[in-house]
Design an enzyme around this catalytic site. Structure first.
Site, PDB file in Angstrom:
ATOM      1  N   HIS A 157       3.188   0.142  10.544  1.00 48.35           N
ATOM      2  CA  HIS A 157       4.181  -0.449   9.635  1.00 48.35           C
ATOM      3  C   HIS A 157       5.125  -1.336  10.441  1.00 48.35           C
ATOM      4  O   HIS A 157       5.249  -1.161  11.671  1.00 48.35           O
ATOM      5  CB  HIS A 157       5.024   0.628   8.943  1.00 48.35           C
ATOM      6  CG  HIS A 157       4.289   1.420   7.896  1.00 48.35           C
ATOM      7  ND1 HIS A 157       3.443   2.453   8.213  1.00 48.35           N
ATOM      8  CD2 HIS A 157       4.281   1.329   6.539  1.00 48.35           C
ATOM      9  CE1 HIS A 157       2.940   2.965   7.088  1.00 48.35           C
ATOM     10  NE2 HIS A 157       3.434   2.299   6.061  1.00 48.35           N
ATOM     11  N   LYS A 161      10.558   0.388  10.160  1.00 48.86           N
ATOM     12  CA  LYS A 161      10.266   1.690   9.537  1.00 48.86           C
ATOM     13  C   LYS A 161      10.336   2.772  10.605  1.00 48.86           C
ATOM     14  O   LYS A 161       9.549   2.792  11.544  1.00 48.86           O
ATOM     15  CB  LYS A 161       8.889   1.691   8.872  1.00 48.86           C
ATOM     16  CG  LYS A 161       8.571   3.025   8.188  1.00 48.86           C
ATOM     17  CD  LYS A 161       7.297   2.930   7.343  1.00 48.86           C
ATOM     18  CE  LYS A 161       6.892   4.267   6.744  1.00 48.86           C
ATOM     19  NZ  LYS A 161       7.847   4.810   5.780  1.00 48.86           N
TER      20      LYS A 161
END
Ligand SMILES: NC(=O)C1=CN([C@@H]2O[C@H](COP(=O)(O)OP(=O)(O)OC[C@H]3O[C@@H](n4cnc5c(N)ncnc54)[C@H](OP(=O)(O)O)[C@@H]3O)[C@@H](O)[C@H]2O)C=CC1
Ligand SMILES: O=C(O)C1=N[C@H](C(=O)O)C[C@H](O)C1
Length: 275
Positions: A157, A161
């Site tokens: 990600h 994140k």
């Protein structure tokens, strides 16, 4: 619909809501620092006034009186998730929550006990929800089917994140039920742009703007059999569209005075309410 619109998902859901002709209430919750630099955010030409945590209780009480069908959409951060759930429950405001993290069992128990209408799920993308449902059905139908196998889970990600993918954690639960001992702390997180492009094959354009590349690999004890499941998402549209579906589903359950109050996205999919 009122949203937490300051972040990437909030913006994307607001755009999807406008595409679906869902009315956006012109206010958005925001984090404590957001109002230091601006008073509004704009989505598709609509100005949304920022509501910081210090005034959110007074504002939502006013909004509930002005918009009786008010529903809130939450894409905040794992650190904020419990305080957000406390807030929706305290105001008995129906909500759709895509935010990951927190103690999920505690959240579900709290919302069930309060009987607040909600859809809560770590992934709102239709086909990924179907994949989760399929894995869950496999685990229920064939518990232990993968006993003796080894599992490797890798998820990439955007570097902002911080938590482990909530989707990956949910899918892992099904593999555990299929007989593979595995703790979510074993999930491998890829957050470095170089590794994302070179190893995970993430397009450069999606490295920072948002992506979710997941691989689940299962190998038999003697190494002679291998299964691999992969879902790679660039951008946010699939989740945003699913979130609007969840809002419309929840609105229908509220209108029909449904006995069940807490739902997940598999419920929404099963109801045939995902476009
Ligand atoms: N269920 C699903 O399908 C999906 C879930 N997600 C999950 O959604 C969450 C958000 O992701 P993303 O949009 O990428 O993250 P972002 O960091 O882009 O956005 C989060 C936003 O929440 C705001 N915020 C933080 N605390 C509060 C608070 N107390 N009240 C109101 N707003 C607050 C932040 O404001 P500030 O910057 O001021 O702190 C920020 O604007 C993550 O948990 C992610 O895993 C993401 C994609 C799909
Ligand atoms: O933060 C994200 O980007 C995403 N979060 C969700 C998760 O943690 O599983 C869903 C998807 O992976 C995108």
């Amino acid at each position: 619909m009122d949203l937490c619109c300051t972040g990437k998902m909030g913006q994307s859901v607001a755009e999807a809501a406008l595409r679906a002709h869902v009315e956006l209430v012109p206010y958005t919750l925001c984090g404590p620092n957001d109002v230091l630099t601006r008073s509004h955010v704009e989505v598709g030409g609509v100005q949304l006034e920022l509501v910081p945590p210090a005034v959110r209780d007074a504002t939502v009480a006013d909004l509930k009186a002005r918009y009786p069908n008010l529903m809130m959409v939450d894409y905040t951060l794992p650190d904020a998730i419990h305080s957000m759930v406390d807030f929706y429950v305290a105001h008995d405001t129906p909500f759709v929550m895509g935010t990951t993290g927190g103690d999920r069992a505690r959240i579900h128990a709290q919302v069930e006990a309060a009987r607040t209408f909600a859809v809560i799920a770590p992934n709102m993308g239709k086909q990924i929800v179907a994949f989760q449902a399929m894995m869950d059905m496999m685990a229920k139908s064939f518990p232990g089917a993968f006993a003796g196998y080894k599992l490797r889970v890798v998820e990439s990600h955007q570097s902002t994140k911080k938590d482990t993918s909530g989707t990956a954690k949910a899918v892992v639960q099904s593999f555990v039920e299929m007989g593979i001992p595995f703790d979510v702390s074993q999930i491998e997180l890829v957050r470095e742009p170089k590794a994302q492009v070179e190893l995970m094959k993430v397009p450069e354009s999606a490295v920072h703007t948002g992506h979710a590349f997941h691989t689940y690999q299962l190998v038999s004890g003697d190494g002679s059999v291998m299964f691999e499941f992969q879902h790679n998402v660039v951008g946010r549209t699939t989740y945003a569209e699913g979130t609007v579906d969840a809002c419309l589903f929840l609105a229908a359950r509220i209108a029909g005075k449904a006995e069940q109050r807490l739902y997940n996205m598999i419920d929404v999919l099963r109801a045939g309410d995902m476009r």
